[in-house]
Scaffold this active site. Structure first.
Site, short mmCIF file in Angstrom:
data_model
loop_
_atom_site.label_atom_id
_atom_site.label_comp_id
_atom_site.label_asym_id
_atom_site.label_seq_id
_atom_site.Cartn_x
_atom_site.Cartn_y
_atom_site.Cartn_z
N GLU A 91 1.31 -1.08 14.05
CA GLU A 91 0.37 -0.30 13.23
C GLU A 91 -1.00 -0.31 13.89
O GLU A 91 -1.46 -1.34 14.37
CB GLU A 91 0.21 -0.87 11.80
CG GLU A 91 1.37 -0.60 10.89
CD GLU A 91 1.12 -1.04 9.45
OE1 GLU A 91 -0.04 -1.03 8.98
OE2 GLU A 91 2.12 -1.38 8.79
N ASP A 146 0.81 -1.21 0.00
CA ASP A 146 0.00 0.00 0.00
C ASP A 146 0.85 1.27 0.00
O ASP A 146 0.69 2.13 0.86
CB ASP A 146 -0.91 -0.05 1.25
CG ASP A 146 -1.85 1.13 1.35
OD1 ASP A 146 -2.30 1.64 0.31
OD2 ASP A 146 -2.14 1.55 2.50
N GLU A 176 3.77 -8.04 7.49
CA GLU A 176 2.53 -8.77 7.24
C GLU A 176 2.68 -9.93 6.29
O GLU A 176 1.93 -10.06 5.32
CB GLU A 176 1.44 -7.80 6.75
CG GLU A 176 1.13 -6.71 7.76
CD GLU A 176 -0.09 -5.86 7.40
OE1 GLU A 176 -0.50 -5.87 6.23
OE2 GLU A 176 -0.62 -5.20 8.32
N LYS A 198 -3.91 8.12 6.77
CA LYS A 198 -3.85 7.79 8.20
C LYS A 198 -2.82 8.63 8.95
O LYS A 198 -2.56 8.39 10.13
CB LYS A 198 -3.56 6.30 8.38
CG LYS A 198 -4.71 5.41 7.89
CD LYS A 198 -4.57 3.98 8.34
CE LYS A 198 -5.67 3.12 7.74
NZ LYS A 198 -5.53 2.95 6.29
N TYR A 245 -6.34 -3.09 13.15
CA TYR A 245 -7.22 -1.98 12.72
C TYR A 245 -8.65 -2.15 13.22
O TYR A 245 -9.59 -1.85 12.50
CB TYR A 245 -7.15 -1.84 11.20
CG TYR A 245 -5.81 -1.29 10.73
CD1 TYR A 245 -5.58 0.09 10.70
CD2 TYR A 245 -4.77 -2.13 10.37
CE1 TYR A 245 -4.35 0.60 10.31
CE2 TYR A 245 -3.54 -1.62 9.98
CZ TYR A 245 -3.34 -0.25 9.95
OH TYR A 245 -2.12 0.26 9.56
C1 BDP Z 1 -1.22 -2.43 6.61
C2 BDP Z 1 0.07 -2.23 5.84
C3 BDP Z 1 0.36 -0.78 5.50
C4 BDP Z 1 -0.89 -0.10 5.03
C5 BDP Z 1 -1.92 -0.14 6.13
C6 BDP Z 1 -3.22 0.60 5.77
O1 BDP Z 1 1.17 -2.79 6.54
O2 BDP Z 1 1.38 -0.71 4.54
O3 BDP Z 1 -0.67 1.21 4.56
O4 BDP Z 1 -2.23 -1.49 6.37
O5 BDP Z 1 -4.12 -0.06 5.27
O6 BDP Z 1 -1.80 -3.59 6.20
O7 BDP Z 1 -3.29 1.79 5.97
#
Ligand code: BDP
Length: 609
Positions: free
Chosen positions: A511, A166, A417, A575, A473
């Site tokens: 993250e 991404d 990941e 983000k 998330y």
């Molecule tokens: C995670 C990835 C990251 C993405 C993030 C997202 O590690 O690179 O930018 O999600 O969705 O899966 O913002």
């Protein structure tokens, strides 16, 4: 010389000439450069700054999205008085691969866009004359290279990158290019390992040279006073009352290595070294034996116009913002960053989780979409795996050789990941971890970041990690908006599962984050508004604060950054706690408040064991 990844520095014995500036540049969509003699001269070039990523300069889409071979040309001059030296050209980063020609002759090939390589020049150059340097780069994504993706060919014959990750596939000569002249007998590499023995501080060092003469080490403090010395290629220096390198309280000694012939200096190389230890014990991350809680960010090297190109002004701004917000750490998502960033982190006392470009290790069209659905993709069963593994292992070697002496680097992140819900990931990652552990004399903790669907009951590989890094998330991709209350329950449920599965490891949130439009305010909040970003963060922190094995929070992302275009991204990933031009969103003030109030040893568990 080609083996040495040491940072280019002039000294009494070394010369460095900066080759950056405007070079000639040409796309080669038909792959004809080789056959048509572009190796000595590009037929119709445009000018291109080096270093930079080419994508965001042009005003047409074909150039921005260009995927395939592209060529650079410049001229450099080699003075005749360097005839008895070993000379080379150092590329700090050529994404993602490069073939180098000097005066029409191919002299090197390098795979991997985020680590340096040096091309030896003796035998290929004309002395006291201009020389032609041509570099053919390629930015195609493949399943057997990192970062992972595929390259599609459209009906009009144009190629297009389809990343499994991404972020925008920026490419080019991303970092500085330098001409080096070193003595034939030179320091090629060195390592340091620190040991704290009561009041004594011992530094074990080992130097690699290309000859047999004696090596000396002298250590100076920040006032320039010599505090220790030793002789021999391997040895130990003891520093009395050493001032240790600490979080946001850095102290750097100057280590000066010299090869001597009697009293004559054959070669001299010096480096600023922070003395500290790092280790994981139980659920604690210990720096100099004391627990530390990570506060910070997953970042990107990403800025307007220059994409992933080396951008010292943005580097400076980012560090000022990280200090302002009271962060103490960051992860180099999703590739090794410019060397100057680690130098600044050393100087400013930031802790770095140093990540390799092994990202996209799950078949996916848009990483963030497929990552959430949990559908198995059997990534590690593909026939491209043996080749991918080879490239991955080489990248681990280059990363660790480049960065192992930095005090700021406190952990290696060996993949982002990977699809660890499948058994086939285990033998692959075991080899990657074994290689990293064998290369780092400081034995820093190793990790990978865990994808959302690799829950405690499903992840097959977490046992490899010294620190468990979770990318989660809840409240964004899972149960976002009005369902955030449910998200919190699910989140807590997962962490209870981890508490049972990994009783003796620290966890770090590598993250968590919510896309946020810098202009959108809503009362009551809705997803994408600044108010929702803060509510989401408050929820996550409530969860983190109630589990004592969570030893760090690195929010995704420091700043908004560019991605492919698509239905999930509005001008990139939003983000960021800061905008792409490095101004605060509301969440930045919320973080400043929280991080200023968290003690440095937050959740010190030592007295509970
Ligand atoms: C995670 C990835 C990251 C993405 C993030 C997202 O590690 O690179 O930018 O999600 O969705 O899966 O913002």
């Amino acid at each position: 010389m080609s083996q040495s990844l040491l940072y280019p520095k002039a000294s009494v014995s070394r010369r460095v000439v900066d080759l950056c500036g405007f070079w000639k540049f040409q796309f080669d969509p038909e792959n004809k450069g080789g056959a048509e003699g572009w190796t000595t001269k590009l037929p119709s070039p445009v000018s291109m700054p080096v270093p930079s990523s080419f994508a965001d300069f042009f005003t047409d889409k074909d150039s921005r999205e260009y995927t395939g071979d592209f060529w650079y040309e410049t001229e450099f001059f080699v003075p005749g008085e360097w005839r008895d030296k070993e000379i080379g050209i150092r590329f700090a980063a050529a994404a993602h691969r490069a073939v180098v020609f000097v005066n029409g002759r191919e002299i090197a090939v390098h795979e991997g866009g985020f680590t340096p390589f040096v091309v030896p020049l003796n035998g290929a150059v004309k002395w006291d004359e201009p020389n032609i340097l041509v570099v053919k780069c390629n930015n195609e994504l493949r399943e057997d290279r990192i970062p992972v993706g595929v390259t599609a060919t459209l009906q009009n014959g144009r190629k297009m990158a389809k990343p499994y990750f991404d972020f925008f596939n920026y490419a080019g000569l991303l970092r500085p290019v330098t001409l080096l002249a070193l003595p034939k007998e030179h320091i090629a590499d060195f390592t340091v390992r620190h040991e704290l023995k009561g009041a004594d501080t011992l530094v074990h060092y080992s130097v690699e040279t290309t000859g047999d003469n004696v090596v000396n080490l002298a250590v100076f403090d920040e006032d320039g006073k010599q505090v220790a010395s030793a002789s021999g290629k391997d040895g130990i220096v003891s520093i009395d009352n050493a001032r240790l390198w600490n979080v946001r309280d850095a102290y750097l000694y100057k280590f000066v290595f010299r090869i001597l012939d009697g009293s004559a200096i054959i070669d001299e190389y010096s480096e600023d070294i922070g003395i500290r230890t790092v280790e994981v014990r139980g659920t604690d991350i210990l720096l100099n034996g004391k627990p530390v809680y990570l506060k910070g960010f997953g970042k990107h090297e990403d800025s307007d116009s220059n994409g992933r190109g080396y951008n010292p002004a943005v580097i400076k701004r980012d560090f000022e913002l990280m200090k302002w917000i009271s962060a103490n750490s960051f992860r180099t998502a999703h590739y090794p960053y410019s060397e100057e960033i680690y130098q600044m982190a050393d100087r400013e006392g930031f802790l770095v989780i140093d990540e390799i470009a092994a990202v996209g290790m799950m078949t996916s069209t848009l990483n963030f979409m497929d990552a959430a659905n949990g559908k198995p993709t059997a990534f590690f069963q593909k026939e491209t795996m043996p080749q991918l593994l080879q490239n991955h292992l080489t990248a681990v070697e280059e990363l660790i050789r480049r960065d192992r002496n930095h005090a700021c680097v406190v952990a290696w992140c060996l993949a982002n990941e990977p699809e660890t819900t499948d058994e086939s990931a285990l033998p692959y990652l075991e080899k990657v971890f074994a290689r990293a552990r064998s290369l780092d004399v400081q034995k820093r903790p190793c990790t990978f970041t865990s994808l959302m669907t690799a829950t405690p009951d499903k992840c097959k590989c977490v046992q490899l990690c010294d620190i468990v890094c979770l990318n989660r998330y809840y409240g964004w991709y899972v149960k976002g908006g009005y369902e955030i209350g449910e998200a919190e329950l699910w989140f807590r449920g997962e962490l209870e599962g981890w508490r049972k599965r990994c009783t003796d490891k620290p966890f770090v949130f590598s993250e968590y984050g919510a896309d946020t439009d810098e202009a959108l305010h809503k009362l009551p909040s809705v997803m994408w508004s600044q108010e929702y970003q803060t509510e989401y963060l408050e929820m996550c922190h409530r969860v983190f604060d109630s589990f004592d094995f969570i030893k760090g929070e690195q929010v995704w992302n420091f700043a908004d950054f560019m991605t492919v275009e698509g239905i999930m991204r509005v001008g990139g990933n939003k983000k960021g706690v800061f905008t792409r031009d490095r101004q605060p969103k509301a969440a930045a003030f919320y973080f400043k408040n929280r991080w200023e109030s968290l003690p440095g040893d937050y959740k010190d568990n030592r007295n509970k064991r």
